[in-house]
Design a protein around this motif. Structure first.
Motif, PDB file in Angstrom:
ATOM      1  N   THR A 349      31.316  54.842  41.787  1.00 29.43           N
ATOM      2  CA  THR A 349      32.075  55.597  42.784  1.00 29.43           C
ATOM      3  C   THR A 349      32.259  54.800  44.063  1.00 29.43           C
ATOM      4  N   ALA A 350      31.269  53.982  44.395  1.00 30.14           N
ATOM      5  CA  ALA A 350      31.292  53.250  45.669  1.00 30.14           C
ATOM      6  C   ALA A 350      32.461  52.277  45.761  1.00 30.14           C
ATOM      7  N   ARG A 351      32.943  51.772  44.631  1.00 28.83           N
ATOM      8  CA  ARG A 351      34.065  50.825  44.670  1.00 28.83           C
ATOM      9  C   ARG A 351      35.305  51.485  45.266  1.00 28.83           C
ATOM     10  N   TYR A 352      35.658  52.657  44.718  1.00 29.02           N
ATOM     11  CA  TYR A 352      36.812  53.382  45.243  1.00 29.02           C
ATOM     12  C   TYR A 352      36.563  53.824  46.686  1.00 29.02           C
ATOM     13  N   TYR A 353      35.348  54.273  46.940  1.00 23.85           N
ATOM     14  CA  TYR A 353      34.993  54.766  48.276  1.00 23.85           C
ATOM     15  C   TYR A 353      35.146  53.660  49.315  1.00 23.85           C
ATOM     16  N   MET A 354      34.690  52.461  48.964  1.00 21.08           N
ATOM     17  CA  MET A 354      34.745  51.353  49.911  1.00 21.08           C
ATOM     18  C   MET A 354      36.181  50.971  50.248  1.00 21.08           C
ATOM     19  N   ILE A 355      37.023  50.888  49.230  1.00 26.59           N
ATOM     20  CA  ILE A 355      38.426  50.539  49.482  1.00 26.59           C
ATOM     21  C   ILE A 355      39.085  51.630  50.324  1.00 26.59           C
ATOM     22  N   ALA A 356      38.784  52.895  49.988  1.00 23.23           N
ATOM     23  CA  ALA A 356      39.372  54.026  50.709  1.00 23.23           C
ATOM     24  C   ALA A 356      38.980  54.011  52.176  1.00 23.23           C
ATOM     25  N   PHE A 357      37.693  53.872  52.452  1.00 20.31           N
ATOM     26  CA  PHE A 357      37.245  53.931  53.840  1.00 20.31           C
ATOM     27  C   PHE A 357      37.568  52.656  54.609  1.00 20.31           C
ATOM     28  N   SER A 358      37.711  51.546  53.899  1.00 23.85           N
ATOM     29  CA  SER A 358      38.155  50.328  54.591  1.00 23.85           C
ATOM     30  C   SER A 358      39.568  50.526  55.128  1.00 23.85           C
ATOM     31  N   ALA A 359      40.428  51.143  54.302  1.00 23.90           N
ATOM     32  CA  ALA A 359      41.804  51.422  54.737  1.00 23.90           C
ATOM     33  C   ALA A 359      41.800  52.384  55.918  1.00 23.90           C
ATOM     34  N   LEU A 360      40.977  53.442  55.828  1.00 26.99           N
ATOM     35  CA  LEU A 360      40.923  54.419  56.915  1.00 26.99           C
ATOM     36  C   LEU A 360      40.346  53.800  58.181  1.00 26.99           C
ATOM     37  N   LEU A 361      39.277  53.022  58.015  1.00 28.36           N
ATOM     38  CA  LEU A 361      38.624  52.428  59.178  1.00 28.36           C
ATOM     39  C   LEU A 361      39.579  51.490  59.912  1.00 28.36           C
ATOM     40  N   PHE A 362      40.311  50.701  59.159  1.00 31.80           N
ATOM     41  CA  PHE A 362      41.275  49.792  59.773  1.00 31.80           C
ATOM     42  C   PHE A 362      42.327  50.587  60.548  1.00 31.80           C
ATOM     43  N   SER A 363      42.820  51.666  59.953  1.00 34.39           N
ATOM     44  CA  SER A 363      43.840  52.481  60.618  1.00 34.39           C
ATOM     45  C   SER A 363      43.264  53.190  61.842  1.00 34.39           C
ATOM     46  N   VAL A 364      42.010  53.630  61.748  1.00 34.59           N
ATOM     47  CA  VAL A 364      41.360  54.281  62.899  1.00 34.59           C
ATOM     48  C   VAL A 364      41.232  53.309  64.059  1.00 34.59           C
ATOM     49  N   TYR A 365      40.812  52.080  63.762  1.00 30.08           N
ATOM     50  CA  TYR A 365      40.655  51.091  64.821  1.00 30.08           C
ATOM     51  C   TYR A 365      41.992  50.769  65.483  1.00 30.08           C
ATOM     52  N   LEU A 366      43.045  50.655  64.670  1.00 34.63           N
ATOM     53  CA  LEU A 366      44.364  50.399  65.240  1.00 34.63           C
ATOM     54  C   LEU A 366      44.783  51.533  66.160  1.00 34.63           C
ATOM     55  N   TYR A 367      44.599  52.754  65.678  1.00 33.16           N
ATOM     56  CA  TYR A 367      45.042  53.899  66.472  1.00 33.16           C
ATOM     57  C   TYR A 367      44.194  54.057  67.734  1.00 33.16           C
ATOM     58  N   MET A 368      42.876  53.892  67.597  1.00 31.05           N
ATOM     59  CA  MET A 368      42.005  54.034  68.764  1.00 31.05           C
ATOM     60  C   MET A 368      42.271  52.927  69.779  1.00 31.05           C
ATOM     61  N   ALA A 369      42.534  51.715  69.311  1.00 31.96           N
ATOM     62  CA  ALA A 369      42.867  50.622  70.228  1.00 31.96           C
ATOM     63  C   ALA A 369      44.151  50.940  70.979  1.00 31.96           C
ATOM     64  N   LYS A 370      45.100  51.566  70.278  1.00 28.72           N
ATOM     65  CA  LYS A 370      46.323  52.002  70.938  1.00 28.72           C
ATOM     66  C   LYS A 370      46.041  53.131  71.926  1.00 28.72           C
ATOM     67  N   THR A 371      45.176  54.073  71.514  1.00 26.53           N
ATOM     68  CA  THR A 371      44.839  55.222  72.361  1.00 26.53           C
ATOM     69  C   THR A 371      44.175  54.789  73.661  1.00 26.53           C
ATOM     70  N   PHE A 372      43.287  53.792  73.580  1.00 30.44           N
ATOM     71  CA  PHE A 372      42.584  53.328  74.772  1.00 30.44           C
ATOM     72  C   PHE A 372      43.356  52.232  75.512  1.00 30.44           C
ATOM     73  N   GLY A 373      44.594  51.965  75.090  1.00 29.41           N
ATOM     74  CA  GLY A 373      45.442  51.030  75.810  1.00 29.41           C
ATOM     75  C   GLY A 373      45.223  49.573  75.471  1.00 29.41           C
ATOM     76  N   LEU A 374      44.497  49.283  74.373  1.00 29.43           N
ATOM     77  CA  LEU A 374      44.233  47.899  74.002  1.00 29.43           C
ATOM     78  C   LEU A 374      45.350  47.302  73.151  1.00 29.43           C
ATOM     79  N   LEU A 375      46.102  48.157  72.478  1.00 29.27           N
ATOM     80  CA  LEU A 375      47.239  47.715  71.679  1.00 29.27           C
ATOM     81  C   LEU A 375      48.489  48.460  72.145  1.00 29.27           C
ATOM     82  N   PRO A 376      49.661  47.881  71.936  1.00 32.50           N
ATOM     83  CA  PRO A 376      50.894  48.555  72.364  1.00 32.50           C
ATOM     84  C   PRO A 376      51.189  49.779  71.501  1.00 32.50           C
TER      85      PRO A 376
END
Length: 586
Positions: A349-376
Motif C-alpha cells: 500500500t505504501a507505494r501508492y501512498y508515497m506517490i500520492a502524497f508526494s504529488a499532494l505535498l509538492f502542490s501544497v508547497y507550491l500553493y503555500m509559497a504562493k500564499t505567503f508571497g514567495l512565488l508569483p
C-alpha cells in the motif's frame, strides 16, 4: 454552467443593462484618468492580456482611505508599478488599491472584461467611467452576496465599454482576511466566454471524479466494513467541499446568498480534511505497528486539526488561516515520513501512498509559497492544490484497493507460518476440483501430520513448538513449487494441492517432503511426518470433500503402520470412515 454562459452572452450583448441590473451605483463625474508611470493597456487586437505591466499599486495599511482621496491628483504619485515583482502579498490586513488605464485607439467602441482571477477576495470595489460619462462603482467580493457581481461567474469579472478613441482609468480596491493575490487580465468578450466554457468543463470533470470516488468508496465501505474506507470518505468529502469553496464554485452554486457560511466553512472543511486525512493515513499504513512514535506524533497532529475545526467558526479568519496553513504543511510532511517508513517495511500500500502524497505535498508547497508571497500568483500556483489533489485522490484509491487486497491476503494467511490457511484451502480446493472435473485432468492431495507433535509441545513448550511449525512451513515452501499450493490445515497438520498431478507423481512429491522434514529438522527439532496421498485416479470422488477424506484416510494408515512414511489411497482399501475435519468445516 449553462446559466453562466447565458448570462455572459447577455452581458456582452447588452453591457449597460447588465451593469445596472447588477446593482452598480452611478456617480456623476468625469473620467478619472490621470497620468501614470506605466503604459495603458491597448485593447485593440488583443484577445487576452495580463495586466501586470499596465497597473500601479498603493498599499493602505489603515484600510481607511476613500476613493475620492486615492483618485485625487495630489495622491497620484503614491502609486507604484510592479517593475517585474510579484503581485502576491501573502496575508495582509491592508487595503490594496490598483490603478490601471485601458485605451481604445479604434474608431469604434469596444467592450472588454477585466478579470481578477483569485476568487477569495473578501471585498472588491471598482470605479470606472461608463460610456455615458458617469462614474460607476461596483461593490462585490466573497464576503458579499453573489448577486453583487456584475457577471455570474466564480471569479470577479468587470465589464467595461470604451468609446471610440478613448482611454479609461479603473481604480480597484481589494481587501481580504486571507492571502492577497492580485491577478488582473483584460479579455475580449468572446475569449472570456470560451475560457468560461473550458473552465467549467474542467471543473465538471474534476468534481465528477470526486463524486465517482465518493460513491465507489461508499460502496466499498458498505460491502467490506473496513475502517480505512470510512476515514477516506471523510477526507474525500471534506476536501472536495473545501476545494469547491476555494475555487469559488460554492459561492456561485451552493450558497450564493450566505457568504459568511462559506467563509467559515472554508476553515472548518480544511480542518476536517486534515483530521480525516491523518486518521486515514494512520489506518491504511498501520503506523501503530510499524512506528509507534511516528504514530503518536500523527495522533497529536490529528488532535490539533480537530481543535482547529472546532475553534474556526468562532475565531477571526485572519487569525486561524495562518496556523491552519502551517498545520497543513506539518501534516503533509509527517504523512510523507510515515509513508517512507511504511515503504521501508515493504508494505504494498505504501507505494501508492508515497506517490500520492508526494504529488499532494509538492502542490501544497507550491500553493503555500504562493500564499505567503514567495512565488508569483499564476495559473499553475493558483491551481496547484487542485491538480495535486486530483492526482492524490486517484492514487489513494489505488492505495485503498491495495489495502483491500492486503486484508484479503491476511484473511487467507496463517499468522504463525505465513502459509495459506484453512479458509484459503477450502476455497482453492473447490476451485481446483471443479476445474479438474470439467477438463478431465488429474488432481492430487497430500495431507501431512507431524509425528508425536503433542508430546513435543508438552516436552519443550509452546514457544519451541511454534518454532518447529515455522521450520516445517519453511521446508514446505522451499520443497513444493508453483502451481502447487501449500496450506496449514490446523495444528500440526498441513496440506498440499497438486493440480494436474498423477498418483505416482504425487507420491514422489510426498516422499520428497517427508525426507526433507526428517533431514532438515534433525539437528534442531528431530521431527518426522506421516503423509497421506489421494488422487482423482484412485476412484470416483464426487466432491473435494471426498478427495480430502480419502487422503486423510491414507494418512491414518501411515500413522497406524509406524509413522514417518507416505501411504497412498487405493480404491480396494476399506471405505474411509466419516471424518470430522471435513473441508467445509471451518
Amino acid at each position: 454552467m449553462r446559466l453562466c454562459v447565458v448570462v455572459l452572452v447577455a452581458v456582452f450583448a447588452m453591457l449597460s443593462m447588465v451593469a445596472n441590473a447588477a446593482g452598480l451605483s452611478v456617480i456623476s463625474g468625469q473620467d478619472v484618468a490621470v497620468p501614470t508611470s506605466v503604459p495603458p493597456a491597448n485593447i485593440v487586437g488583443v484577445d487576452r492580456l495580463k495586466l501586470d505591466d499596465h497597473f500601479e499599486l498603493f498599499e493602505d495599511p489603515s484600510a481607511q482611505l476613500t476613493f475620492e482621496q486615492v483618485s485625487s491628483e495630489a495622491f497620484a504619485s503614491n502609486f507604484r508599478p510592479l517593475n517585474g515583482e510579484s503581485s502576491n502579498f501573502g496575508f495582509s490586513n491592508s487595503a490594496w488599491w490598483v490603478r490601471l488605464s485601458l485605451v481604445n485607439p479604434d474608431d469604434h467602441p469596444r467592450k472588454v472584461v477585466v478579470r481578477q482571477d483569485y476568487p477569495l477576495i473578501d471585498w472588491l470595489d471598482a470605479w470606472y467611467t461608463g460610456k455615458d460619462g458617469q462614474l460607476r462603482h461596483i461593490e462585490t467580493g466573497d464576503n458579499r452576496a453573489f448577486h453583487t457581481r456584475p457577471v455570474d461567474h466564480r471569479l470577479f469579472l468587470l465589464p467595461v465599454e470604451l468609446p471610440a478613441n478613448s482611454e479609461r482609468t479603473l481604480y480597484i480596491r481589494l481587501q481580504s482576511q486571507g492571502a492577497m493575490n492580485i491577478g488582473l487580465f483584460v479579455h475580449d468578450p468572446v475569449d472570456i466566454m470560451n475560457m468560461a466554457l473550458r473552465e467549467y468543463l474542467s471543473l465538471g470533470i474534476y468534481y465528477g471524479g470526486f463524486i465517482v470516488l465518493l460513491l465507489y468508496n461508499l460502496f466499498m465501505y458498505l460491502t467490506v466494513r473496513e475502517r480505512a474506507f470510512a476515514y477516506y470518505l471523510v477526507y474525500l468529502a471534506s476536501y472536495g467541499l473545501y476545494m469547491s469553496i476555494h475555487n469559488g464554485i460554492s459561492f456561485q452554486f451552493l450558497a450564493p446568498d450566505v457568504p459568511l457560511l462559506l467563509n467559515k466553512g472554508l476553515l472548518v472543511l480544511l480542518g476536517v480534511s486534515l483530521f480525516g486525512g491523518t486518521l486515514f493515513s494512520r489506518t491504511i499504513l498501520n503506523t501503530s505497528e510499524i512506528t509507534p512514535k511516528g504514530d503518536a506524533i500523527a495522533y497529536f497532529l490529528q488532535i490539533g486539526a480537530l481543535i482547529a475545526t472546532v475553534v474556526s467558526p468562532f475565531v477571526n479568519y485572519h487569525l486561524m488561516i495562518i496556523p491552519l496553513s502551517v498545520l497543513t504543511v506539518a501534516i503533509c510532511v509527517h504523512m510523507l515520513v510515515l509513508g517512507v517508513l511504511a515503504l521501508a517495511r515493504g508494505t504494498g500500500t505504501a507505494r501508492y501512498y508515497m506517490i500520492a502524497f508526494s504529488a499532494l505535498l509538492f502542490s501544497v508547497y507550491l500553493y503555500m509559497a504562493k500564499t505567503f508571497g514567495l512565488l508569483p500568483h499564476n495559473f499553475f500556483t493558483q491551481n496547484a492544490f487542485q491538480i495535486g489533489s486530483l492526482i492524490e485522490m486517484v492514487l489513494l484509491s489505488l492505495a485503498v484497493a491495495s489495502r483491500l487486497n492486503e486484508l484479503k491476503t491476511e484473511s487467507f494467511t496463517d499468522a504463525l507460518t505465513q502459509l495459506y490457511n484453512r479458509r484459503y484451502f477450502n476455497d482453492q480446493m473447490t476451485i481446483e476440483f471443479t476445474r479438474a472435473a470439467q477438463n478431465s485432468q488429474d488432481l492430487s492431495l497430500v495431507v501431512i501430520d507431524i509425528d508425536r507433535f503433542k508430546h513435543f509441545n508438552d516436552s519443550h513448550g509452546h514457544a519451541r513448538g511454534d518454532s518447529a511449525l515455522k521450520a516445517v512451513a519453511g521446508i514446505l515452501k522451499s520443497t513444493v513449487r508453483k502451481p502447487n499450493t501449500v496450506c496449514r490445515y490446523g495444528g500440526e497438520e498441513f496440506v498440499v494441492i497438486l493440480p494436474e498431478t498423477s498418483t505416482a507423481d504425487s507420491i514422489a512429491v510426498a516422499e520428497r517432503i517427508r525426507c526433507a522434514i526428517e533431514k532438515e529438522t534433525g539437528p534442531s527439532f528431530a521431527l518426522t511426518a506421516s503423509l497421506g496421498v489421494a488422487s482423482l485416479q484412485d476412484g470416483q470422488f464426487e466432491s473435494a470433500d471426498a478427495l480430502f477424506v480419502a487422503a486423510d484416510h491414507a494418512l491414518y494408515h501411515a500413522k497406524a503402520s509406524g509413522r514417518n512414511k507416505v501411504i497412498g489411497y487405493h480404491q480396494e482399501q476399506a471405505r474411509p470412515m466419516a471424518d470430522q475435519r471435513m473441508v467445509g468445516t471451518v
